[in-house]
Design a protein around this motif. Structure first.
Motif, PDB file in Angstrom:
ATOM      1  N   ARG A  12       0.835  -1.209   0.000  1.00  0.00           N
ATOM      2  CA  ARG A  12       0.000   0.000   0.000  1.00  0.00           C
ATOM      3  C   ARG A  12       0.867   1.256   0.000  1.00  0.00           C
ATOM      4  O   ARG A  12       0.576   2.227  -0.702  1.00  0.00           O
ATOM      5  CB  ARG A  12      -0.911   0.026   1.223  1.00  0.00           C
ATOM      6  N   GLY A  13       1.925   1.247   0.807  1.00  0.00           N
ATOM      7  CA  GLY A  13       2.833   2.395   0.856  1.00  0.00           C
ATOM      8  C   GLY A  13       3.513   2.628  -0.483  1.00  0.00           C
ATOM      9  O   GLY A  13       3.601   3.772  -0.948  1.00  0.00           O
ATOM     10  N   LEU A  14       3.973   1.555  -1.118  1.00  0.00           N
ATOM     11  CA  LEU A  14       4.607   1.685  -2.430  1.00  0.00           C
ATOM     12  C   LEU A  14       3.606   2.181  -3.470  1.00  0.00           C
ATOM     13  O   LEU A  14       3.918   3.057  -4.278  1.00  0.00           O
ATOM     14  CB  LEU A  14       5.208   0.342  -2.860  1.00  0.00           C
ATOM     15  N   GLY A  15       2.391   1.645  -3.420  1.00  0.00           N
ATOM     16  CA  GLY A  15       1.351   2.107  -4.341  1.00  0.00           C
ATOM     17  C   GLY A  15       1.026   3.577  -4.148  1.00  0.00           C
ATOM     18  O   GLY A  15       0.889   4.335  -5.109  1.00  0.00           O
ATOM     19  N   ALA A  16       0.940   4.009  -2.893  1.00  0.00           N
ATOM     20  CA  ALA A  16       0.660   5.419  -2.607  1.00  0.00           C
ATOM     21  C   ALA A  16       1.796   6.305  -3.086  1.00  0.00           C
ATOM     22  O   ALA A  16       1.563   7.386  -3.642  1.00  0.00           O
ATOM     23  CB  ALA A  16       0.411   5.612  -1.107  1.00  0.00           C
ATOM     24  N   CYS A  17       3.042   5.861  -2.906  1.00  0.00           N
ATOM     25  CA  CYS A  17       4.197   6.642  -3.386  1.00  0.00           C
ATOM     26  C   CYS A  17       4.176   6.763  -4.909  1.00  0.00           C
ATOM     27  O   CYS A  17       4.455   7.842  -5.458  1.00  0.00           O
ATOM     28  CB  CYS A  17       5.500   5.996  -2.927  1.00  0.00           C
ATOM     29  N   CYS A  18       3.852   5.680  -5.591  1.00  0.00           N
ATOM     30  CA  CYS A  18       3.749   5.725  -7.058  1.00  0.00           C
ATOM     31  C   CYS A  18       2.634   6.679  -7.486  1.00  0.00           C
ATOM     32  O   CYS A  18       2.799   7.447  -8.438  1.00  0.00           O
ATOM     33  CB  CYS A  18       3.480   4.327  -7.625  1.00  0.00           C
ATOM     34  N   MET A  51      -5.484  10.106  -9.013  1.00  0.00           N
ATOM     35  CA  MET A  51      -4.367   9.426  -8.347  1.00  0.00           C
ATOM     36  C   MET A  51      -4.116   9.970  -6.941  1.00  0.00           C
ATOM     37  O   MET A  51      -3.667   9.227  -6.068  1.00  0.00           O
ATOM     38  CB  MET A  51      -3.104   9.503  -9.206  1.00  0.00           C
ATOM     39  N   LEU A  52      -4.440  11.233  -6.708  1.00  0.00           N
ATOM     40  CA  LEU A  52      -4.335  11.786  -5.359  1.00  0.00           C
ATOM     41  C   LEU A  52      -5.344  11.110  -4.431  1.00  0.00           C
ATOM     42  O   LEU A  52      -5.017  10.738  -3.301  1.00  0.00           O
ATOM     43  CB  LEU A  52      -4.544  13.304  -5.390  1.00  0.00           C
ATOM     44  N   VAL A  53      -6.552  10.918  -4.930  1.00  0.00           N
ATOM     45  CA  VAL A  53      -7.584  10.212  -4.155  1.00  0.00           C
ATOM     46  C   VAL A  53      -7.172   8.758  -3.939  1.00  0.00           C
ATOM     47  O   VAL A  53      -7.349   8.197  -2.852  1.00  0.00           O
ATOM     48  CB  VAL A  53      -8.962  10.313  -4.851  1.00  0.00           C
ATOM     49  N   VAL A  54      -6.598   8.143  -4.972  1.00  0.00           N
ATOM     50  CA  VAL A  54      -6.142   6.752  -4.868  1.00  0.00           C
ATOM     51  C   VAL A  54      -5.082   6.629  -3.771  1.00  0.00           C
ATOM     52  O   VAL A  54      -5.139   5.711  -2.948  1.00  0.00           O
ATOM     53  CB  VAL A  54      -5.595   6.249  -6.230  1.00  0.00           C
ATOM     54  N   TRP A  68      -7.088   0.351  -5.767  1.00  0.00           N
ATOM     55  CA  TRP A  68      -6.120  -0.334  -6.633  1.00  0.00           C
ATOM     56  C   TRP A  68      -6.641  -0.407  -8.065  1.00  0.00           C
ATOM     57  O   TRP A  68      -5.882  -0.183  -9.021  1.00  0.00           O
ATOM     58  CB  TRP A  68      -5.836  -1.746  -6.115  1.00  0.00           C
ATOM     59  N   LEU A  69      -7.905  -0.722  -8.224  1.00  0.00           N
ATOM     60  CA  LEU A  69      -8.489  -0.825  -9.567  1.00  0.00           C
ATOM     61  C   LEU A  69      -8.474   0.526 -10.271  1.00  0.00           C
ATOM     62  O   LEU A  69      -8.028   0.633 -11.422  1.00  0.00           O
ATOM     63  CB  LEU A  69      -9.916  -1.367  -9.490  1.00  0.00           C
ATOM     64  N   ALA A  70      -8.926   1.560  -9.592  1.00  0.00           N
ATOM     65  CA  ALA A  70      -8.955   2.899 -10.193  1.00  0.00           C
ATOM     66  C   ALA A  70      -7.543   3.359 -10.558  1.00  0.00           C
ATOM     67  O   ALA A  70      -7.306   3.870 -11.661  1.00  0.00           O
ATOM     68  CB  ALA A  70      -9.604   3.900  -9.235  1.00  0.00           C
ATOM     69  N   GLY A  71      -6.594   3.168  -9.654  1.00  0.00           N
ATOM     70  CA  GLY A  71      -5.220   3.572  -9.919  1.00  0.00           C
ATOM     71  C   GLY A  71      -4.602   2.808 -11.075  1.00  0.00           C
ATOM     72  O   GLY A  71      -3.864   3.372 -11.889  1.00  0.00           O
ATOM     73  N   SER A  72      -4.906   1.524 -11.164  1.00  0.00           N
ATOM     74  CA  SER A  72      -4.373   0.711 -12.260  1.00  0.00           C
ATOM     75  C   SER A  72      -4.977   1.124 -13.590  1.00  0.00           C
ATOM     76  O   SER A  72      -4.272   1.194 -14.604  1.00  0.00           O
ATOM     77  CB  SER A  72      -4.633  -0.774 -11.999  1.00  0.00           C
ATOM     78  N   LEU A  73      -6.270   1.421 -13.601  1.00  0.00           N
ATOM     79  CA  LEU A  73      -6.911   1.858 -14.848  1.00  0.00           C
ATOM     80  C   LEU A  73      -6.347   3.195 -15.315  1.00  0.00           C
ATOM     81  O   LEU A  73      -6.064   3.377 -16.506  1.00  0.00           O
ATOM     82  CB  LEU A  73      -8.425   1.937 -14.673  1.00  0.00           C
ATOM     83  N   VAL A  74      -6.176   4.127 -14.394  1.00  0.00           N
ATOM     84  CA  VAL A  74      -5.602   5.432 -14.754  1.00  0.00           C
ATOM     85  C   VAL A  74      -4.164   5.249 -15.231  1.00  0.00           C
ATOM     86  O   VAL A  74      -3.756   5.815 -16.248  1.00  0.00           O
ATOM     87  CB  VAL A  74      -5.682   6.429 -13.577  1.00  0.00           C
ATOM     88  N   SER A  75      -3.386   4.449 -14.517  1.00  0.00           N
ATOM     89  CA  SER A  75      -1.991   4.230 -14.896  1.00  0.00           C
ATOM     90  C   SER A  75      -1.886   3.576 -16.270  1.00  0.00           C
ATOM     91  O   SER A  75      -1.092   4.008 -17.117  1.00  0.00           O
ATOM     92  CB  SER A  75      -1.285   3.363 -13.846  1.00  0.00           C
ATOM     93  N   LEU A  76      -2.681   2.542 -16.499  1.00  0.00           N
ATOM     94  CA  LEU A  76      -2.660   1.881 -17.813  1.00  0.00           C
ATOM     95  C   LEU A  76      -3.119   2.834 -18.912  1.00  0.00           C
ATOM     96  O   LEU A  76      -2.554   2.840 -20.012  1.00  0.00           O
ATOM     97  CB  LEU A  76      -3.531   0.620 -17.793  1.00  0.00           C
ATOM     98  N   PHE A 114       3.139   1.044 -10.323  1.00  0.00           N
ATOM     99  CA  PHE A 114       1.853   1.007  -9.631  1.00  0.00           C
ATOM    100  C   PHE A 114       1.072  -0.237 -10.041  1.00  0.00           C
ATOM    101  O   PHE A 114       0.538  -0.957  -9.189  1.00  0.00           O
ATOM    102  CB  PHE A 114       1.010   2.261  -9.930  1.00  0.00           C
ATOM    103  N   VAL A 115       1.009  -0.513 -11.337  1.00  0.00           N
ATOM    104  CA  VAL A 115       0.261  -1.679 -11.824  1.00  0.00           C
ATOM    105  C   VAL A 115       0.890  -2.971 -11.295  1.00  0.00           C
ATOM    106  O   VAL A 115       0.177  -3.877 -10.844  1.00  0.00           O
ATOM    107  CB  VAL A 115       0.176  -1.682 -13.366  1.00  0.00           C
ATOM    108  N   LEU A 116       2.214  -3.070 -11.338  1.00  0.00           N
ATOM    109  CA  LEU A 116       2.887  -4.263 -10.817  1.00  0.00           C
ATOM    110  C   LEU A 116       2.663  -4.429  -9.320  1.00  0.00           C
ATOM    111  O   LEU A 116       2.470  -5.549  -8.828  1.00  0.00           O
ATOM    112  CB  LEU A 116       4.379  -4.199 -11.126  1.00  0.00           C
ATOM    113  N   THR A 117       2.647  -3.320  -8.584  1.00  0.00           N
ATOM    114  CA  THR A 117       2.394  -3.375  -7.145  1.00  0.00           C
ATOM    115  C   THR A 117       0.965  -3.828  -6.866  1.00  0.00           C
ATOM    116  O   THR A 117       0.717  -4.599  -5.936  1.00  0.00           O
ATOM    117  CB  THR A 117       2.672  -2.005  -6.492  1.00  0.00           C
ATOM    118  N   CYS A 118       0.042  -3.366  -7.690  1.00  0.00           N
ATOM    119  CA  CYS A 118      -1.356  -3.811  -7.563  1.00  0.00           C
ATOM    120  C   CYS A 118      -1.442  -5.322  -7.765  1.00  0.00           C
ATOM    121  O   CYS A 118      -2.105  -6.025  -7.005  1.00  0.00           O
ATOM    122  CB  CYS A 118      -2.235  -3.081  -8.577  1.00  0.00           C
ATOM    123  N   LEU A 119      -0.768  -5.826  -8.781  1.00  0.00           N
ATOM    124  CA  LEU A 119      -0.780  -7.270  -9.038  1.00  0.00           C
ATOM    125  C   LEU A 119      -0.148  -8.040  -7.878  1.00  0.00           C
ATOM    126  O   LEU A 119      -0.644  -9.098  -7.483  1.00  0.00           O
ATOM    127  CB  LEU A 119      -0.061  -7.588 -10.347  1.00  0.00           C
TER     128      LEU A 119
END
Length: 145
Positions: A12-18, A51-54, A68-76, A114-119
């Motif tokens: 979660r911390g890594l995802g938030a940093c990304c 991404m700020l909300v994510v 995680w889903l929203a962040g991955s969709l935005v990132s992709l 971010f996507v890899l961290t989500c996975l």
């Protein structure tokens, strides 16, 4: 109340940093892109806001799957938009030559990470063991027939 595992907190911390890295990188580009091609600047601003909300949701929510889903969709979406803008172009004749260093490579890095961290988060989630239920219940003290 359940406590979070070290793996969950780390991911979660890594995802938030990304997500925050994404906000900073795209936030820096919003003004120039609003002038150059308004809808690209608007998409950067919208993506940054999401991404700020994510990032906040990953740190605060008990069950952050939607974040995680929203962040991955935005990132992709941003990765695909970046690649299209440098190959076939985007609507309205928007074509960017080159990688716009350092923003392009850094953006791809934080979005891909971010996507890899989500996975990894999805793979690390504990699965609840479900005990099989008997097909019928017997009364206390009775012998099944």
């Amino acid at each position: 109340m359940t406590s979070l595992s070290v793996t969950d907190v780390t991911l979660r911390g890594l995802g938030a940093c990304c997500a925050i890295g994404n906000v900073v990188l795209h936030g820096l580009l919003v003004p120039d892109h609003l002038e150059e091609k308004f809808y690209i600047g608007l998409l950067f601003a919208l993506g940054s806001a999401v991404m700020l909300v994510v990032a906040a949701a990953l740190l605060k929510l008990r069950r952050p799957a939607a974040a995680w889903l929203a962040g991955s969709l935005v990132s992709l979406g941003m990765i695909i938009g970046f690649l299209l803008s440098r190959t076939v172009g985007l609507p309205g004749g928007y074509y960017e030559p080159g990688w716009e260093s350092p923003y392009g490579p850094l953006s791809l890095l934080v979005e891909g990470l971010f996507v890899l961290t989500c996975l990894a988060w999805l793979g690390a989630r504990p699965t609840a063991a479900v005990a099989p239920t008997p097909s019928h219940r017997t009364a206390a003290g009775s012998v099944p027939r």
